[in-house]
Scaffold this motif. Sequence first.
Motif, PDB file in Angstrom:
ATOM      1  N   LYS A  94       5.395  -5.495  -8.480  1.00 48.05           N
ATOM      2  CA  LYS A  94       4.437  -6.570  -8.744  1.00 48.05           C
ATOM      3  C   LYS A  94       4.788  -7.156 -10.094  1.00 48.05           C
ATOM      4  N   ASN A 150      -8.287  -3.972  -9.530  1.00 46.44           N
ATOM      5  CA  ASN A 150      -7.179  -4.911  -9.763  1.00 46.44           C
ATOM      6  C   ASN A 150      -6.588  -4.815 -11.165  1.00 46.44           C
ATOM      7  N   ARG A 153      -0.348  -3.120 -13.063  1.00 44.25           N
ATOM      8  CA  ARG A 153       0.383  -1.862 -12.891  1.00 44.25           C
ATOM      9  C   ARG A 153       0.852  -1.281 -14.221  1.00 44.25           C
ATOM     10  N   SER A 182      -9.518  -2.484  -4.955  1.00 48.33           N
ATOM     11  CA  SER A 182      -8.564  -3.502  -5.424  1.00 48.33           C
ATOM     12  C   SER A 182      -7.934  -4.174  -4.211  1.00 48.33           C
ATOM     13  N   SER A 183      -7.391  -5.384  -4.417  1.00 55.01           N
ATOM     14  CA  SER A 183      -6.830  -6.111  -3.274  1.00 55.01           C
ATOM     15  C   SER A 183      -5.663  -5.356  -2.632  1.00 55.01           C
ATOM     16  N   ASP A 184      -4.882  -4.670  -3.463  1.00 57.62           N
ATOM     17  CA  ASP A 184      -3.706  -3.986  -2.923  1.00 57.62           C
ATOM     18  C   ASP A 184      -3.937  -2.469  -2.894  1.00 57.62           C
ATOM     19  N   GLU A 186      -1.967  -0.223  -2.132  1.00 62.28           N
ATOM     20  CA  GLU A 186      -0.740   0.549  -2.353  1.00 62.28           C
ATOM     21  C   GLU A 186      -0.716   1.222  -3.723  1.00 62.28           C
ATOM     22  N   ASP A 187      -1.260   0.561  -4.748  1.00 64.35           N
ATOM     23  CA  ASP A 187      -1.243   1.139  -6.097  1.00 64.35           C
ATOM     24  C   ASP A 187      -1.781   2.561  -6.081  1.00 64.35           C
TER      25      ASP A 187
END
Length: 569
Positions: A94, A150, A153, A182-184, A186-187
């Motif tokens: 990202k 959010n 990273r 959070s939107s993702d 994966e983090d």
Amino acid sequence: MRRIRANAIAILTVAWILGTFYYLWQDNKPQSSPSSSASQTRGRGHGQKVVSGRLEIHRDDRTIPGVVHLCHQTEISSLQLLGGLDEKAYLAGKQLKPGDDPYRDHAFNLQESDRLGSERAIRDTRHYRCASLNYDADLPSTSIIITFHNEARSTLLRTIKSVLMRSPPSLIQEIILIDDFSSDPEDCQLLSQIPKVRCLRNGRREGLIRSRVRGANTASASILTFLDSHCEVNTDWLQPMIQRVKEDHTRVVSPIIDVISLDNFAYLAASADLRGGFDWSLHFKWEQIPIEQKMARSDPTQPIRTPVIAGGIFVMDKSWFNHLGQYDTHMDIWGGENFELSFRVWMCGGSLEILPCSRVGHVFRKRHPYDFPEGNALTYIKNTRRAAEVWMDEYKQYYYSARPSAQGKAFGSIADRLTLRRKLNCKPFRWYMENVYPELRVPEQEAVSSVLKQGGLCLETRGTEALGLAECRTIGISRPHSQRWELIEPLLRQQDLCLAISAFTAGSKVKMEPCNAKEPRQKWKPKGTALQHMVSGLCLDSQTPTGPPVITQCRPQMASQSWEPQIIT
Ligand code: LR7
Ligand code: MN
């Protein structure tokens, strides 16, 4: 001869004064390399007021490499630290696209944060005497709880890595991340590959308060440590806090919060003379330690008592956290929970302190980078209103005068929190005001002069003590003082004399006596058109138009209990 002797004495005196100043200056001087210092302020959160304080700016190139310095006993390599996480791929996953505004998503300069990488040296900003303090060899371990929504990273990874690099490994039981939807997703999964890190993802946006409670409920260590998701912990940050909590589990402790610049990510030392405070609108602010306390501080490593904590970075015993009712989980998203926790800790038998030998950097921002589903203002009002309604007793009136827009806004049921307060047998807010935060001034109330009218008659004083009803004399300025009352809650005044009950039982006469706002016999509040004595719960009653007024059981609608204030100018 005499002149020479006088001159010699003068020179010696000046030399002695200069010497003393030099000694004091040396004592305060930071230990490490020379560096520029500048007068600035502690960073600020949203709408937070700040007072000026000393803030030293140290550029990264002058620092001792953090890893070498901190891992002297363990020499943990970056690879070992992160276990299965491929850091490069994670960060590259990202990245800012060319032309993107680096401030847009996080309200800080993402480009600078990414450029820094995941570990960097930061200056040890503590007073040099901190380095020679000793801590127990058998300190208990802690669960670190970090909630994020959010987060970038690079900042989140730096937070985690700084904890792993700069804490004795035996003290870190685990790092619990709560991904607040959070939107993702994966983090969260990727970060779980780091040894000791667990990540729980919320199925919907909960806000930082419920997220922290979720984290605390799954923590396995006996001590909880809360951090924001954009921090960097400094040398020996953890030991002083765990030590204080180990010695007394009712202490809730926080570090001095250093400033990480949101523009260039420089790590800046914050002043060690600040504590947490607030104004009546319940806005947090940093303020100078009161001068008497400052003078009494001979040892700069000593804890600083603080009326409130900033909220994001603190250490607390887990059973004490649970015993005191965790957090008010009806508070949403962000804000207010730090007041609620701070009032509760002080009023229910604990204490709050800032430990100067513990330093943690935090990226202070000027705006929220995320949305509030119910809107920022309404959420802050709901949360602070809950704190005021549950904990501030009669002082909540000052909150409402400072924040008139809070009146009438929904804040849900507080029944559970009131029950908790009763069950814990917590002290009144007045105690907090007198013992913890006497510097917080109660706003001057404008005295409104009025007559207290009952039918065509007015309440008046007779002689020094006695009272009665008499025909109202309504001619403006010439009104005699004996019918002119000032209602300054909780007092009913006539110059220096106040209305008081003579005993707490029904039928007791009222009389005038010298005012004393702390005297329970003098406390009144309006109840409809009646005047209720706050402690006995009885109401001012004229009984008969001619007889002396007394207090009796409150009966709304009773003519003899109705006192209509009529303002006079
Ligand atoms: O919906 C949300 N869900 C979250 O998980 C909103 C936020 N968060 C996370 C967020 O990612 C961050 O890690 O919660 C944490 C705090 O949010 P910030 O960083 O936006 O808050 P802040 O630093 O502006 O605010 C301070 O006051 C807050 C009041 O609710 C919290 O107590 C923060 O933890 C607190 N931060 C600090 O005390 C650090 C020092 C700042 C000061 C003063
Ligand atoms: Mn923050």
